[in-house]
Design an enzyme around this catalytic site. Structure first.
Site, PDB file in Angstrom:
ATOM      1  N   GLN A  96       0.795  -1.223   0.000  1.00  9.88           N
ATOM      2  CA  GLN A  96       0.000   0.000   0.000  1.00  9.88           C
ATOM      3  C   GLN A  96       0.832   1.279   0.000  1.00  9.88           C
ATOM      4  O   GLN A  96       0.289   2.348  -0.248  1.00  9.88           O
ATOM      5  CB  GLN A  96      -0.952  -0.018   1.196  1.00  9.88           C
ATOM      6  N   HIS A 104      -2.055  -5.528 -12.635  1.00 10.31           N
ATOM      7  CA  HIS A 104      -1.516  -5.387 -14.003  1.00 10.31           C
ATOM      8  C   HIS A 104      -2.311  -6.206 -15.017  1.00 10.31           C
ATOM      9  O   HIS A 104      -2.363  -5.858 -16.194  1.00 10.31           O
ATOM     10  CB  HIS A 104      -0.044  -5.812 -14.047  1.00 10.31           C
ATOM     11  N   ASP A 145       1.991   0.512  -7.956  1.00 14.14           N
ATOM     12  CA  ASP A 145       3.326   0.526  -8.591  1.00 14.14           C
ATOM     13  C   ASP A 145       4.238   1.574  -7.949  1.00 14.14           C
ATOM     14  O   ASP A 145       5.435   1.346  -7.783  1.00 14.14           O
ATOM     15  CB  ASP A 145       3.210   0.853 -10.091  1.00 14.14           C
ATOM     16  N   ARG A 164       3.927   0.502  12.844  1.00 13.21           N
ATOM     17  CA  ARG A 164       3.597  -0.809  12.286  1.00 13.21           C
ATOM     18  C   ARG A 164       3.729  -0.754  10.762  1.00 13.21           C
ATOM     19  O   ARG A 164       3.061   0.047  10.104  1.00 13.21           O
ATOM     20  CB  ARG A 164       2.157  -1.206  12.666  1.00 13.21           C
ATOM     21  N   HIS A 212       1.360  -9.210   4.930  1.00  7.22           N
ATOM     22  CA  HIS A 212       0.205  -8.315   4.820  1.00  7.22           C
ATOM     23  C   HIS A 212      -0.317  -8.412   3.388  1.00  7.22           C
ATOM     24  O   HIS A 212      -0.326  -7.434   2.641  1.00  7.22           O
ATOM     25  CB  HIS A 212       0.598  -6.882   5.193  1.00  7.22           C
ATOM     26  N   ASN A 235      -1.709 -10.459   8.801  1.00  2.00           N
ATOM     27  CA  ASN A 235      -2.691  -9.409   8.966  1.00  2.00           C
ATOM     28  C   ASN A 235      -4.056  -9.876   8.461  1.00  2.00           C
ATOM     29  O   ASN A 235      -4.180 -10.328   7.325  1.00  2.00           O
ATOM     30  CB  ASN A 235      -2.301  -8.166   8.173  1.00  2.00           C
ATOM     31  N   GLU A 236      -5.088  -9.742   9.275  1.00  2.98           N
ATOM     32  CA  GLU A 236      -6.473 -10.014   8.888  1.00  2.98           C
ATOM     33  C   GLU A 236      -6.647 -11.292   8.073  1.00  2.98           C
ATOM     34  O   GLU A 236      -6.992 -11.236   6.884  1.00  2.98           O
ATOM     35  CB  GLU A 236      -7.052  -8.809   8.118  1.00  2.98           C
ATOM     36  N   ASN A 281      -7.759  -5.479  14.855  1.00  4.75           N
ATOM     37  CA  ASN A 281      -8.153  -4.344  14.014  1.00  4.75           C
ATOM     38  C   ASN A 281      -9.642  -4.102  14.206  1.00  4.75           C
ATOM     39  O   ASN A 281     -10.434  -5.032  14.083  1.00  4.75           O
ATOM     40  CB  ASN A 281      -7.910  -4.638  12.526  1.00  4.75           C
ATOM     41  N   TYR A 319     -12.931  -1.822  12.916  1.00  5.86           N
ATOM     42  CA  TYR A 319     -13.568  -0.852  12.026  1.00  5.86           C
ATOM     43  C   TYR A 319     -15.092  -0.921  12.057  1.00  5.86           C
ATOM     44  O   TYR A 319     -15.750   0.033  11.722  1.00  5.86           O
ATOM     45  CB  TYR A 319     -13.144  -1.101  10.570  1.00  5.86           C
ATOM     46  N   GLU A 325      -4.995  -1.746  14.282  1.00 10.26           N
ATOM     47  CA  GLU A 325      -5.591  -0.838  13.304  1.00 10.26           C
ATOM     48  C   GLU A 325      -6.920  -0.316  13.812  1.00 10.26           C
ATOM     49  O   GLU A 325      -7.674  -1.054  14.466  1.00 10.26           O
ATOM     50  CB  GLU A 325      -5.884  -1.524  11.956  1.00 10.26           C
TER      51      GLU A 325
END
Ligand SMILES: *[C@@H]1O[C@H](CO)[C@@H](O)[C@H](O)[C@H]1NC(C)=O
Ligand SMILES: *[C@@H]1O[C@H](CO)[C@@H](O)[C@H](O)[C@H]1NC(C)=O
Ligand SMILES: *[C@@H]1O[C@H](CO)[C@@H](O)[C@H](O)[C@H]1NC(C)=O
Ligand SMILES: *[C@@H]1O[C@H](CO)[C@@H](O)[C@H](O)[C@H]1NC(C)=O
Length: 491
Positions: free
Chosen positions: A37, A57, A70, A95, A140, A184-185, A326, A328, A395
């Site tokens: 990311q 891509h 990219d 992190r 991740h 992660n997750e 995390n 949300y 998170e």
């Protein structure tokens, strides 16, 4: 420069009527981001292709804005500046995740990319030089594409490759990195990765999802045991996992809806937590019984949920030093069990309908409900289930369009952090809070349309200039004064 409304807010509440929630000195405050990311440099200096490079891509319109990672925030080139911004925020920890393909271009451990080792050494050393503790995610979501070509996490052999990769990380960075997150997750990776939403974007809900889950849980166990066996004595670090958990409430007081909440909890979160954190280990029984029943009704020759052997259960059970979490989402859950039908799917297995909580405020893009109580509720839930487990929020964040004036983000952080501190006061063993994200970044399916950052990044500028938002100034005040005022800001 501190915007005036922030100062008014802090001073006003301190001196007028504020209840202040103290942030203890040993409670760690940080921010988070991940490799794909933010790093960019997708094919620079020996990095191999990963599943996100491949997906974006080959399916140019995958993200809503047709974008990819990219270049992203170009943190590969701007890591030194990143650390200066982190220092500006005054965070205790940072992190970030390591790009497997940057370290091992083919995914296998036979060829190490020296530039990958150099990059993370530079970053880690610069963090430590500035008094910031690295909290490192091993995986991740950016699996090397050559391993996906062999089936990715649907192939159990990948547990071995994950272990080989992790050994290299511990060997090269473990002298300085003391906090490791294996995955992660897992829910997002194995659920959305196998119903087409995120990479590897395989369409195999209810089959591939569970194969992925088994490999992931075994890999987690293997990484933890590897650390115990070969590194813990010398490196004295801690290894955990990050699970995304929502707070669910029943639609009605009926037994059916209460059972639906229990089922949703077991399927979405217990799938990961129960094998690792419970005394018994293994999948939650409610989950394995249900999948066995539905599989049979659908005429499968065996349960679509691959079982663990006794040895595997033992390997995974207790494989943690801490619980990463995390937060949300909070939703209302309603029973929706139907007669099994083909094709199978994870949704059919769970058999619930999730809807928004009536009347609850939502984020700017109607993406997430804003329900801070849920943060405290989940913390108490985990504490009760797995008594005394040390928890860190890895998170929690608020998306908008990236504008510099972001009072709603400030309000969001403030209210969630207060719930965390209240739970802590009640005895929940929570030792840190990590805001997502450090800066605006590539948000998977949402491309650059959803901005969670404390720093704005100008993605039209080749220099990817970072500018602190008002929330960054607020975060500085949190780390400096180590209090959260109870009053909400009137904007
Ligand atoms: C943090 O400090 C408090 C108060 O001194 C202490 O009770 C607690 O055990 C410490 N927690 C950690 C994780 O060190
Ligand atoms: C991608 O989206 C653009 C703009 O909406 C459209 O013109 C183009 O045909 C799409 N390409 C593919 C391969 O779907
Ligand atoms: C399973 O097979 C039986 C017997 O052929 C059939 O009646 C039933 O409809 C099948 N179940 C599903 C979900 O297709
Ligand atoms: C790029 O950003 C850095 C840090 O903000 C700044 O020092 C530098 O002058 C910028 N370069 C250009 C060409 O804008």
């Amino acid at each position: 420069m501190v915007p005036e409304f922030v100062l008014t807010f802090i001073l006003g509440t301190v001196f007028v009527n504020g209840k202040l929630y103290e942030i203890p000195n040993n409670f760690s405050l940080g921010v988070a981001i991940s490799s794909y990311q933010s790093e960019g440099a997708w094919n620079v200096n020996g990095k191999g292709e990963n599943i996100w490079d491949h997906l974006t891509h080959t399916r140019r319109n995958y993200s809503y804005d047709g974008s990819n990672g990219d270049i992203a925030c170009d943190s590969y080139h701007k890591w030194k500046e990143d650390v200066q911004q982190l220092k500006y925020l005054g965070v205790d920890h940072y992190r970030f995740s390591i790009s497997w393909s940057r370290i091992l271009p083919s995914g296998f451990s036979n060829v190490i990319n020296p530039d990958g080792i150099r990059y993370y050494n530079d970053l880690i050393n610069e963090l430590l030089k500035n008094g910031i503790k690295p909290l490192v995610t091993i995986f991740h979501w950016d699996l090397p594409q050559p391993l996906q070509d062999l089936g990715g996490l649907a192939n159990l052999k990948v547990t071995q490759y994950v272990e080989d990769y992790s050994r290299i990380l511990f060997q090269h960075f473990g002298d300085r990195v003391k906090w490791w997150i294996t995955f992660n997750e897992p829910l997002s990776y194995c659920l959305y990765g196998y119903n087409g939403v995120v990479a590897p974007a395989i369409l195999s809900s209810g089959v591939g999802s569970y194969l992925c889950g088994k490999t992931l849980l075994l890999s987690h166990g293997k990484i933890f045991r590897l650390y115990e066996r070969e590194f813990r004595k010398e490196q004295e670090g801690k290894v955990g996992i990050t699970v995304n958990i929502a707070w669910f409430m029943p639609k009605t007081n009926s037994e059916k809806d209460k059972e639906a909440v229990a089922r949703a909890n077991d399927f979405l979160f217990g799938w990961w937590m129960h094998p690792i954190f419970s005394k018994e280990g293994n999948y939650p029984k409610r989950m394995s019984d249900r999948i066995e029943y539905v599989s049979k009704a659908e005429n499968f020759s065996e349960s679509r949920l691959p079982p663990f052997t006794k040895e595997e259960i033992k390997l995974i059970r207790g494989s943690y030093d801490f619980f990463g979490f995390n937060y949300y989402l909070a939703q209302v859950i309603q029973d929706d069990l139907v007669t099994p039908y083909n094709p199978p799917s994870f949704d059919q297995d769970v058999g619930v309908v999730a809807t928004t909580i009536p009347g609850v405020e939502e984020t700017e893009h109607n993406w997430f409900p804003i329900y801070p109580q849920g943060m405290g509720d989940v913390l108490r839930y985990i504490h009760k289930l797995y008594k005394g487990v040390p928890i860190i929020i890895t998170e929690n964040g608020y998306p908008d369009s990236g504008q510099l004036s972001d009072p709603r983000r400030i309000n969001y952080i403030q209210r969630h952090l207060i719930e965390v501190l209240k739970a802590k006061e009640e005895g929940v063993n929570v030792f840190g809070y990590t805001y997502w994200s450090f800066m605006d970044d590539y948000e998977w399916l949402y491309g650059y349309l959803q901005k969670f950052g404390l720093f704005n990044v100008d993605f039209n500028d080749p220099n990817r200039t970072r500018t602190p938002k008002a929330s960054a100034e607020f975060f500085r005040l949190l780390t400096k004064y180590r209090v959260v005022p109870s009053d909400t800001i009137d904007c």
